[in-house]
Design a protein around this motif. Structure first.
Motif, PDB file in Angstrom:
ATOM      1  N   SER A  57      21.260  10.330  40.678  1.00 58.87           N
ATOM      2  CA  SER A  57      22.237   9.461  40.295  1.00 58.87           C
ATOM      3  C   SER A  57      22.990   9.421  41.547  1.00 58.87           C
ATOM      4  O   SER A  57      23.418   8.325  41.943  1.00 58.87           O
ATOM      5  N   ALA A  58      22.868   9.864  42.753  1.00 60.27           N
ATOM      6  CA  ALA A  58      23.692   9.843  43.463  1.00 60.27           C
ATOM      7  C   ALA A  58      23.024   9.150  44.338  1.00 60.27           C
ATOM      8  O   ALA A  58      23.557   8.169  45.357  1.00 60.27           O
ATOM      9  N   ARG A 115      23.782  25.027  43.227  1.00 58.79           N
ATOM     10  CA  ARG A 115      24.972  24.501  43.275  1.00 58.79           C
ATOM     11  C   ARG A 115      24.659  23.116  42.760  1.00 58.79           C
ATOM     12  O   ARG A 115      25.716  22.573  42.815  1.00 58.79           O
ATOM     13  N   VAL A 116      23.644  22.534  43.330  1.00 57.44           N
ATOM     14  CA  VAL A 116      24.359  21.158  42.193  1.00 57.44           C
ATOM     15  C   VAL A 116      22.864  20.462  41.781  1.00 57.44           C
ATOM     16  O   VAL A 116      22.039  20.757  41.779  1.00 57.44           O
ATOM     17  N   GLU A 123      23.119   8.104  53.356  1.00 63.59           N
ATOM     18  CA  GLU A 123      22.993   9.186  52.707  1.00 63.59           C
ATOM     19  C   GLU A 123      22.723   9.597  51.238  1.00 63.59           C
ATOM     20  O   GLU A 123      21.816  10.714  50.553  1.00 63.59           O
ATOM     21  N   ALA A 124      21.815   8.144  51.183  1.00 61.09           N
ATOM     22  CA  ALA A 124      21.080   7.988  49.881  1.00 61.09           C
ATOM     23  C   ALA A 124      19.644   8.743  50.054  1.00 61.09           C
ATOM     24  O   ALA A 124      19.287   9.503  49.202  1.00 61.09           O
ATOM     25  N   GLY A 125      19.029   8.631  51.060  1.00 59.81           N
ATOM     26  CA  GLY A 125      17.810   8.679  51.366  1.00 59.81           C
ATOM     27  C   GLY A 125      18.080  10.612  51.727  1.00 59.81           C
ATOM     28  O   GLY A 125      16.762  11.172  51.074  1.00 59.81           O
ATOM     29  N   THR A 182      22.561   3.939  47.273  1.00 61.48           N
ATOM     30  CA  THR A 182      21.936   3.096  47.675  1.00 61.48           C
ATOM     31  C   THR A 182      22.291   1.291  46.870  1.00 61.48           C
ATOM     32  O   THR A 182      22.432   0.415  47.468  1.00 61.48           O
ATOM     33  N   ALA A 183      22.806   1.469  45.493  1.00 57.19           N
ATOM     34  CA  ALA A 183      23.425   0.338  45.032  1.00 57.19           C
ATOM     35  C   ALA A 183      24.595  -0.589  45.633  1.00 57.19           C
ATOM     36  O   ALA A 183      25.367  -1.156  45.913  1.00 57.19           O
ATOM     37  N   ALA A 184      25.192   1.139  46.710  1.00 63.72           N
ATOM     38  CA  ALA A 184      26.826   0.694  47.540  1.00 63.72           C
ATOM     39  C   ALA A 184      26.353  -0.058  48.543  1.00 63.72           C
ATOM     40  O   ALA A 184      26.922  -0.743  49.290  1.00 63.72           O
TER      41      ALA A 184
END
Length: 209
Positions: free
Chosen positions: A100-101, A92-93, A65-67, A106-108
């Motif tokens: 940031s997401a 919309r985003v 999802e980071a990718g 990635t950190a998660a």
């Protein structure tokens, strides 16, 4: 009374629209395909899945999802011209939110790998680095298919490393998956650019200088 109803509907529609935009950005339906690599790594070492396997799958999901978020952030200018309906160019985003997401996911993912043990983290770090390098630069370069293949191979090794702590036994399976991914990605790229659909093997002989 009617005005109040319209206001209520509008207030409720906005969160739904934001959720849909993020679901589109993160390509949520594709998540069901992600655990396969890590589980294949478990099968490659003939082990039974355990709690650390779930951590590896969670890591894979986060990095995937980071990718997705990073990909759209990196392509935001191109998408503005060619795909203005995408979440970022359509407004919309916000691009900063997408970036940031990508960082947070990635950190998660790395945190989950760390919980699974040092062998898993040793695989997850280069996997994350490969994903970032691909999205930010390599996907437009000849090395793009190789980076994609490397990521798939590392993802398989992640499952083995997290489950048993000994990913070496899964190396042949990882190499096979990487080779298959390299071939498919290379052929797909050549189709997209209008080249031959034949994989470029064996390499063409070099022209004399």
């Amino acid at each position: 009374m009617n005005g109040g109803s319209v206001t209520a509907v509008g207030a409720g529609a906005r969160p739904t629209g934001v959720a849909r935009a993020w679901a589109e950005l993160l390509r949520l339906p594709a998540l069901f395909t992600v655990p396969g690599d890590a589980l294949a790594g478990v099968a490659a070492v003939a082990a039974a899945p355990n709690s650390r396997t779930l951590l590896a799958v969670g890591c894979s999901l986060c990095l995937y999802e980071a990718g997705m978020a990073l990909n759209d952030w990196a392509d935001r200018e191109e998408d503005a011209a060619e795909r203005p309906h995408r979440p970022l160019p359509s407004g919309r985003v916000h691009p900063a939110a997408a970036f940031s997401a990508a960082c947070a996911l990635t950190a998660a993912g790395l945190a989950l790998a760390a919980r699974a043990g040092r062998p898993a983290l040793t695989i997850a770090v280069p996997l994350a680095a490969t994903a970032w390098a691909y999205d930010l630069a390599l996907k437009r370069m000849p090395a793009g298919p190789t980076a994609m293949a490397t990521a798939r191979g590392l993802d398989l090794l992640l499952g083995a490393a997290a489950t048993t702590g000994h990913p070496r036994e899964a190396l042949p399976s990882a190499a096979l998956l990487a080779t298959h991914t390299l071939a498919v990605t290379t052929v797909s790229r050549r189709e997209t650019t209008g080249g031959s659909t034949l994989a470029p093997w064996p390499p063409s002989p070099r022209r004399p200088c």
